[in-house]
Design a protein around this motif. Structure first.
Motif, short mmCIF file in Angstrom:
data_model
loop_
_atom_site.label_atom_id
_atom_site.label_comp_id
_atom_site.label_asym_id
_atom_site.label_seq_id
_atom_site.Cartn_x
_atom_site.Cartn_y
_atom_site.Cartn_z
N LYS A 1 32.82 56.53 22.49
CA LYS A 1 33.32 56.78 20.93
C LYS A 1 34.63 56.48 20.75
CE LYS A 1 34.41 61.68 20.71
NZ LYS A 1 34.03 62.79 20.41
N THR A 2 35.72 56.40 22.05
CA THR A 2 37.01 56.39 21.63
C THR A 2 37.41 54.85 21.44
OG1 THR A 2 37.11 55.76 23.98
CG2 THR A 2 37.57 58.19 23.38
N ALA A 3 36.55 54.04 21.58
CA ALA A 3 36.80 52.47 21.14
C ALA A 3 36.84 52.40 19.68
CB ALA A 3 35.67 51.59 21.63
N VAL B 1 41.53 57.32 29.19
CA VAL B 1 40.60 58.12 28.03
C VAL B 1 41.00 59.39 27.81
CG1 VAL B 1 38.34 58.51 27.16
CG2 VAL B 1 38.96 55.99 27.56
N LEU B 2 40.88 60.16 29.11
CA LEU B 2 40.87 61.48 28.97
C LEU B 2 42.08 62.17 28.44
CD1 LEU B 2 39.25 62.39 32.40
CD2 LEU B 2 38.03 62.44 30.42
N SER C 1 25.51 53.81 19.08
CA SER C 1 25.37 54.96 18.68
C SER C 1 26.91 55.91 18.93
CB SER C 1 24.37 55.94 19.60
OG SER C 1 23.27 55.26 19.63
N ALA C 2 27.37 55.56 19.95
CA ALA C 2 28.94 55.99 20.45
C ALA C 2 29.75 55.49 19.23
CB ALA C 2 29.33 55.46 21.79
N TYR C 3 29.96 54.26 18.88
CA TYR C 3 30.75 53.75 18.01
C TYR C 3 30.69 54.54 16.71
CZ TYR C 3 33.05 50.04 20.32
OH TYR C 3 33.79 49.16 21.35
N SER D 1 44.67 60.52 26.63
CA SER D 1 44.95 59.78 25.40
C SER D 1 43.96 60.51 24.08
CB SER D 1 44.55 58.30 25.24
OG SER D 1 45.41 57.60 26.16
N TYR D 2 42.87 60.82 24.53
CA TYR D 2 42.04 61.51 23.36
C TYR D 2 41.55 62.89 23.77
CZ TYR D 2 42.31 56.67 21.15
OH TYR D 2 42.81 55.77 20.63
N LYS D 3 42.15 63.41 24.36
CA LYS D 3 41.58 64.94 24.80
C LYS D 3 41.27 65.87 23.94
CE LYS D 3 43.34 68.74 27.94
NZ LYS D 3 44.58 69.29 28.88
N GLN D 4 42.01 65.86 22.78
CA GLN D 4 41.78 66.61 21.68
C GLN D 4 40.13 66.55 21.14
OE1 GLN D 4 45.09 64.78 19.55
NE2 GLN D 4 44.22 65.67 17.90
N PHE D 5 39.68 65.16 21.45
CA PHE D 5 38.57 64.86 20.72
C PHE D 5 37.26 64.72 21.62
CE2 PHE D 5 41.99 62.27 18.79
CZ PHE D 5 41.90 63.00 17.42
N LEU D 6 37.56 65.16 22.91
CA LEU D 6 36.77 65.12 23.82
C LEU D 6 36.37 66.54 24.42
CD1 LEU D 6 37.96 62.44 26.04
CD2 LEU D 6 36.04 62.08 24.39
N PRO D 7 35.18 66.75 25.08
CA PRO D 7 34.67 68.01 25.59
C PRO D 7 35.52 68.24 26.84
CG PRO D 7 33.18 66.42 26.01
CD PRO D 7 33.94 65.49 25.25
N ILE D 8 36.81 68.65 26.77
CA ILE D 8 37.74 68.93 27.93
C ILE D 8 38.00 70.17 27.94
CG2 ILE D 8 39.59 68.06 28.90
CD1 ILE D 8 38.92 65.30 28.39
N ASN D 9 38.19 70.84 28.91
CA ASN D 9 38.48 72.36 29.16
C ASN D 9 39.59 72.41 30.20
OD1 ASN D 9 36.95 73.07 31.55
ND2 ASN D 9 35.39 73.20 30.12
N GLU D 10 39.96 73.61 30.59
CA GLU D 10 40.98 73.62 31.57
C GLU D 10 40.56 73.30 32.95
OE1 GLU D 10 40.65 78.78 31.82
OE2 GLU D 10 42.26 77.60 30.61
N ASP D 11 39.47 73.30 33.18
CA ASP D 11 38.88 73.32 34.38
C ASP D 11 38.26 71.53 34.65
OD1 ASP D 11 38.80 75.82 35.25
OD2 ASP D 11 37.14 76.17 34.01
N THR D 12 38.42 70.93 33.66
CA THR D 12 38.19 69.21 33.58
C THR D 12 39.27 68.75 34.31
OG1 THR D 12 37.07 69.59 31.65
CG2 THR D 12 37.43 67.66 32.28
#
Length: 350
Positions: free
Chosen positions: A164-166, A5-6, A192-194, A8-19
């Motif tokens: 939500k990635t599902a 998940v991280l 809620s996530a879907y 594949s969908y990095k651009q849609f998730l709250p991920i930064n350079e430290d994650t």
């Protein structure tokens, strides 16, 4: 090779350079096309989003990988959750992978054997309380408030981000959102996530339509249907045996904004559908997961016309999570025979 998940969908998730980016193989679960039940429903296409293929056997892994990654990013070394089983298995697995101390709080006597076995195997610290899930969640929240511990229940917004990635995967595979999506509802984070996922994909131009979300609770644990907290929820579907959902308001928003509904099915309907799904489609799920299809079948029996509709039923967990219910099913054929070909041949040809 699955990216998880991280990645594949990095651009849609709250991920930064430290994650930290890692995976146990979550996500990219199959969207199984119905061959048999679709004929009964009378729709154009019927699919089962089988989340039981995630690494710990449930949809929880999608959100857990994000929640745990963000905890590690903050330097936290311990996580905790309340659980009816699936959350605890997922938290324990991801905690083990990253070397985090994992504490799970579960209601005594109300967790399926398969799920508890997972948490034990993954090395989690297990606290069984003489109370229900809602009591366990209150304790977990207090632990997180008073100590440097990350709460990884669906109250953690990063859980919803992962789950939500599902919805993304469904749109990616079908080419659009389905007209209808049926989903089990317990603590109500997943519905809620879907909805969050479908809205985001629409806003970004990856889909051109929204689905109606039809959430289904067990009748004995249906606070979102009755509008009242269940102090002592009871249902064979342990994964949704929750009397006061933490994501209550968000679930109602998802229902209303999608033009859908939240209703309930009986334990009898759940078990009947649980058996039907395995025997007719080869999809073996835990009882709670069957509530989505049970709801669809209930609506069909009540006269709803599904002609020309594309429908997805979310199947949230693997059947091996709850072996006690599986062994109660009467086998198609069962017996003891002599140790020779002729004895067995009689069974096969009759």
């Amino acid at each position: 090779m699955p990216q998880g998940v991280l990645a594949s969908y990095k651009q849609f998730l709250p991920i930064n350079e430290d994650t930290p980016i890692f995976t146990l193989g979550e996500g990219q679960t199959p969207l199984i096309k119905s061959r048999n039940i679709v004929k009964t429903i009378g729709c154009e296409e019927l699919y089962f989003k089988f989340e039981g293929c995630n690494p710990t056997g449930s949809f929880k892994d999608r959100g857990m990988v994000v929640a745990v990654a963000k905890a590690v990013e903050k330097g936290i070394e311990a996580i905790a959750c309340a659980s009816t089983g699936n959350t605890s298995a997922s938290a324990a697995a991801y905690g083990a992978y990253l070397g985090l101390k994992t504490t799970i709080i579960v209601p005594q006597g109300n967790v399926a054997t398969g799920k508890l076995a997972q948490a034990i195997a993954y090395g989690a610290h297990i606290a069984m309380i003489k109370g229900n899930f809602d009591s366990a969640l209150n304790i977990a929240r207090e632990l997180a408030d008073k100590h440097p511990i990350e709460l990884v229940n669906s109250l953690n917004p990063n859980r919803i981000e992962g789950q939500k990635t599902a919805a993304f995967e469904i749109v990616d595979e079908i080419g659009k959102a389905p007209e209808l999506l049926y989903i089990p509802v317990g603590n109500a984070g997943n519905i809620s996530a879907y909805w969050k996922g479908f809205k985001e994909y629409f806003e970004l131009g990856f889909s051109t339509n929204f689905p109606e979300l039809h959430g289904y609770q067990a009748e004995g644990a249906s606070p979102l249907v009755t509008g009242k907290v269940f102090e002592n929820p009871e249902t064979v579907a342990t994964a949704i045996r929750i009397g006061n959902p933490a994501s209550w308001d968000n679930a109602i928003t998802a229902r209303d904004e999608s033009g859908g509904l939240i209703d309930s099915v009986t334990d009898e309907e759940i078990i009947s559908t649980y058996q039907l799904l395995a025997a007719s489609e080869g999809v073996f799920c835990e009882p709670a997961s069957a509530s989505s299809l049970a709801g669809l079948i209930k609506e069909k029996k009540n006269g709803t016309d599904f002609q020309n509709k594309i429908i997805v039923c979310v199947v949230t967990g693997n059947g091996l999570k709850d072996p006690e219910n599986a062994i109660k099913i009467s086998p198609a054929s069962y017996g003891e025979y002599q140790n020779d070909y002729q004895s067995v041949e009689k069974v096969l040809i009759n």
